[in-house]
Design a protein around this motif. Sequence first.
Motif, short mmCIF file in Angstrom:
data_model
loop_
_atom_site.label_atom_id
_atom_site.label_comp_id
_atom_site.label_asym_id
_atom_site.label_seq_id
_atom_site.Cartn_x
_atom_site.Cartn_y
_atom_site.Cartn_z
N GLU A 1 -50.93 35.46 34.23
CA GLU A 1 -51.28 36.58 34.38
C GLU A 1 -50.46 37.77 33.77
N GLY A 2 -51.08 38.63 32.80
CA GLY A 2 -50.36 39.65 32.01
C GLY A 2 -49.94 39.16 30.48
N LYS A 3 -49.99 37.82 30.07
CA LYS A 3 -49.78 37.29 29.18
C LYS A 3 -50.98 37.42 27.99
N VAL A 4 -50.62 37.14 26.60
CA VAL A 4 -51.72 37.55 25.66
C VAL A 4 -51.19 36.29 24.60
N ALA A 5 -52.53 35.61 24.32
CA ALA A 5 -52.52 34.25 23.57
C ALA A 5 -53.60 34.46 22.42
N ILE A 6 -52.96 33.97 21.33
CA ILE A 6 -53.85 33.54 19.98
C ILE A 6 -53.97 32.15 20.06
N VAL A 7 -55.18 31.73 19.83
CA VAL A 7 -55.58 30.13 19.73
C VAL A 7 -56.67 30.11 18.39
N THR A 8 -55.64 29.55 17.25
CA THR A 8 -56.35 29.65 16.11
C THR A 8 -57.34 28.15 16.20
N GLY A 9 -58.48 28.55 15.56
CA GLY A 9 -59.47 27.16 15.35
C GLY A 9 -60.11 27.06 16.94
N SER A 10 -60.28 28.07 17.49
CA SER A 10 -60.74 28.11 18.86
C SER A 10 -62.14 28.34 19.20
N GLY A 11 -63.03 28.37 18.08
CA GLY A 11 -64.35 28.67 18.47
C GLY A 11 -65.07 27.54 19.37
N ARG A 12 -64.55 26.50 18.97
CA ARG A 12 -65.37 25.38 19.81
C ARG A 12 -64.33 23.99 19.97
N PHE B 1 -54.62 44.12 23.40
CA PHE B 1 -53.96 43.69 24.57
C PHE B 1 -52.74 44.34 24.85
N GLY B 2 -51.93 44.84 23.80
CA GLY B 2 -50.89 45.52 24.18
C GLY B 2 -49.69 44.62 23.90
N ARG B 3 -49.69 43.39 23.64
CA ARG B 3 -48.44 42.50 23.56
C ARG B 3 -49.14 41.15 22.92
N GLU C 1 -51.56 41.44 14.77
CA GLU C 1 -51.72 43.02 15.00
C GLU C 1 -53.18 43.07 15.91
N THR C 2 -54.19 42.11 15.90
CA THR C 2 -55.12 42.35 16.84
C THR C 2 -54.73 42.07 18.50
N ALA C 3 -53.88 41.09 18.70
CA ALA C 3 -53.52 40.79 19.86
C ALA C 3 -52.94 42.03 20.50
N VAL C 4 -51.93 42.47 19.74
CA VAL C 4 -51.15 43.68 20.06
C VAL C 4 -52.02 45.16 20.29
#
Length: 311
Positions: free
Chosen positions: A4-15, A80-82, A74-77
């Motif tokens: 909760e409150g965390k932000v993640a990037i997952v590349t190649g995550s469409g499927r 979602f702020g972080r 930059e999109t994550a920040v």
Amino acid sequence: MSLEGKVAIVTGSGRGLGLAYARELANQGAAVVINDVDAAVAADAVTLIESDGGRAVSVVAPVGSSEVAKHLVETAVAKFGRLDILVTNAGILRDKSLLKMTDEDFDLVINVHLKGTFTCVREAFAHFKENNVAGRIITIGSPTGQRGNFGQTNYAAAKAGIVGMVRTWALEMKKVGVTANTVIPVAATAMTKTVPYFQKAVEAEERGEAMPTFFRKDLGFGTADDVAGLIAFLASDDAAGVTGQVIGAGGDRLQLWTHPEAAATEYHEGGWGYEDLISSFESLFGDKLQPVGEDFPELPAELRPEPVPVK
């Protein structure tokens, strides 16, 4: 929800596996940046996560370049702020035996898997360090990178390289509390669907049925969801003491891979010359030579693929 409150990037995550990772991170409370090269696929992934009650946005771009890595962070920040978590899952295949593999086949796979991991991790780590974030780096490896596989020179090089980078990053990132690990998934994907050995397992999953016990327990082969829990665990605060590790997950099996170690050691005063090796190598090391590739057990009769009818 531990994320909760965390932000993640997952590349190649469409499927596939990447989407399973993203959904599990979102289920545990993290907001997720979805990444795919197909805009419609990425949009569907965002919609799915939102329908589950999670938060997600998408970045449609092929990983590899520093510019795309920067855009993801930059999109994550901005949205979602972080940023707290990076999972580098994006990849492609261009399988061919060595003499048939072109420069383009090699470069494309290396650029997405290896360079894409490098550029995204470098950008994320810069953000973690600058903002005093005890971030989580989770890269994706493969049994091919550990043991090799026929027709996958490019893929094996990339996946082995990722593990080498992770061991280095674990040392470089330790001081600021950032962890770096590699997960080796063994699961039904679009790739394994084409392999006759796994046919019955993939067909069972597609029907919504449990995979046969042989695959899940004896072989350690399962679904994408079987791997997703490990991704979420490594992304959590509970895994703060786990770094520089290579961990396999598939079906009912979890594996901690060893780092390469010498299988045998011998000394010879004055060093090992050509004649010394001719006379001694076989007796010293002949029964200790290491295997290559994966040796799968024979399938039970009921799980063997259906014969292809001859036309």
